[in-house]
Design an enzyme around this catalytic site. Structure first.
Site, PDB file in Angstrom:
ATOM      1  N   CYS A   1      -9.714 -20.816  -3.594  1.00 25.29           N
ATOM      2  CA  CYS A   1      -8.880 -20.661  -2.402  1.00 25.29           C
ATOM      3  C   CYS A   1      -9.420 -21.540  -1.265  1.00 25.29           C
ATOM      4  O   CYS A   1      -9.379 -22.750  -1.358  1.00 25.29           O
ATOM      5  CB  CYS A   1      -8.751 -19.201  -2.019  1.00 25.29           C
TER       6      CYS A   1
ATOM      7  N   HIS B   1      -6.193 -17.312  -6.309  1.00 26.58           N
ATOM      8  CA  HIS B   1      -7.333 -16.416  -6.517  1.00 26.58           C
ATOM      9  C   HIS B   1      -7.374 -15.999  -7.991  1.00 26.58           C
ATOM     10  O   HIS B   1      -6.629 -15.115  -8.395  1.00 26.58           O
ATOM     11  CB  HIS B   1      -7.202 -15.161  -5.650  1.00 26.58           C
TER      12      HIS B   1
ATOM     13  N   GLU C   1      -9.540 -14.208  -9.438  1.00 30.29           N
ATOM     14  CA  GLU C   1      -9.994 -12.814  -9.534  1.00 30.29           C
ATOM     15  C   GLU C   1      -8.880 -11.817  -9.259  1.00 30.29           C
ATOM     16  O   GLU C   1      -9.021 -10.626  -9.551  1.00 30.29           O
ATOM     17  CB  GLU C   1     -11.176 -12.579  -8.578  1.00 30.29           C
TER      18      GLU C   1
END
Length: 199
Positions: free
Chosen positions: A79, A181, A183
């Protein structure tokens, strides 16, 4: 071991938890000695470009990151971490970045809702170890108001369409990055993190 760089402006624990869910050992640190000895580095980030660069400078990490990249250590930016890898950003700027990938970070166009938040699709431009097992059109999760434009479009691994076609993934040598992102991108994102750990 994955070393996640703590420069006080990033989503550290969600990234660490994603790696740990894959049973991949991680450490979160801002200690120069730990970073110097790292096998693989992750530079996550949320927030403003200028603040992030100031924090890296204050913690004396700029030259260390340069040394690690030049020595061939794999680095993954996430990011804001992607944007920091570029030459400069127009966010409250221009503000100089790490310049690991030559190019400029620009604001998303006025004809779209900013920030860009939510799921969007990847258009894969080339094969890469980080994309092993990732299908064309896979959905990943974005939260950003700015995007990176490399000088050399050959450094772009994947793009996403949001009013414009922007860089979603990039690579130059041993430096990789995602604007989204991983994650927060469920199985697709975890697969990308697993691929990075396996490099």
């Amino acid at each position: 071991m994955i070393t996640i760089i703590d420069y006080a402006i990033n989503n550290l624990h969600s990234v660490a938890n994603a790696f740990r869910s894959l049973r991949i050992p991680t450490e979160i640190t801002q200690d120069a000695r730990r970073i110097q000895g790292a096998q693989k580095l992750v530079l996550p980030g949320v927030g403003a470009f200028g603040d992030a660069m100031n924090n890296l400078r204050t913690k004396n990490l700029l030259e260390l990151l340069q040394e690690k990249v030049e020595s061939g250590t794999p680095l993954l930016g996430l990011c804001l971490g992607l944007q920091l890898l570029f030459t400069e950003s127009e966010e409250f700027g221009p503000v100089s970045g790490l310049d690991f990938i030559q190019g400029r970070v620009k604001k998303l166009p006025v004809n779209v809702q900013v920030p860009h938040i939510g799921w969007n699709q990847l258009r894969l431009l080339k094969s890469d170890p980080l994309l092993e097992g990732v299908a064309e059109g896979s959905f990943v999760y974005f939260v950003h108001s700015f995007y990176a434009t490399p000088v050399n479009f050959g450094h772009v691994l994947a793009t996403t369409d949001y009013g414009i076609e922007f860089t979603a993934m990039t690579r130059k040598g041993n430096v990789w990055a995602t604007q989204f992102h991983p994650e927060k991108s469920q199985d697709v994102g975890l697969n990308i993190l697993r691929n990075f750990a396996s490099l």
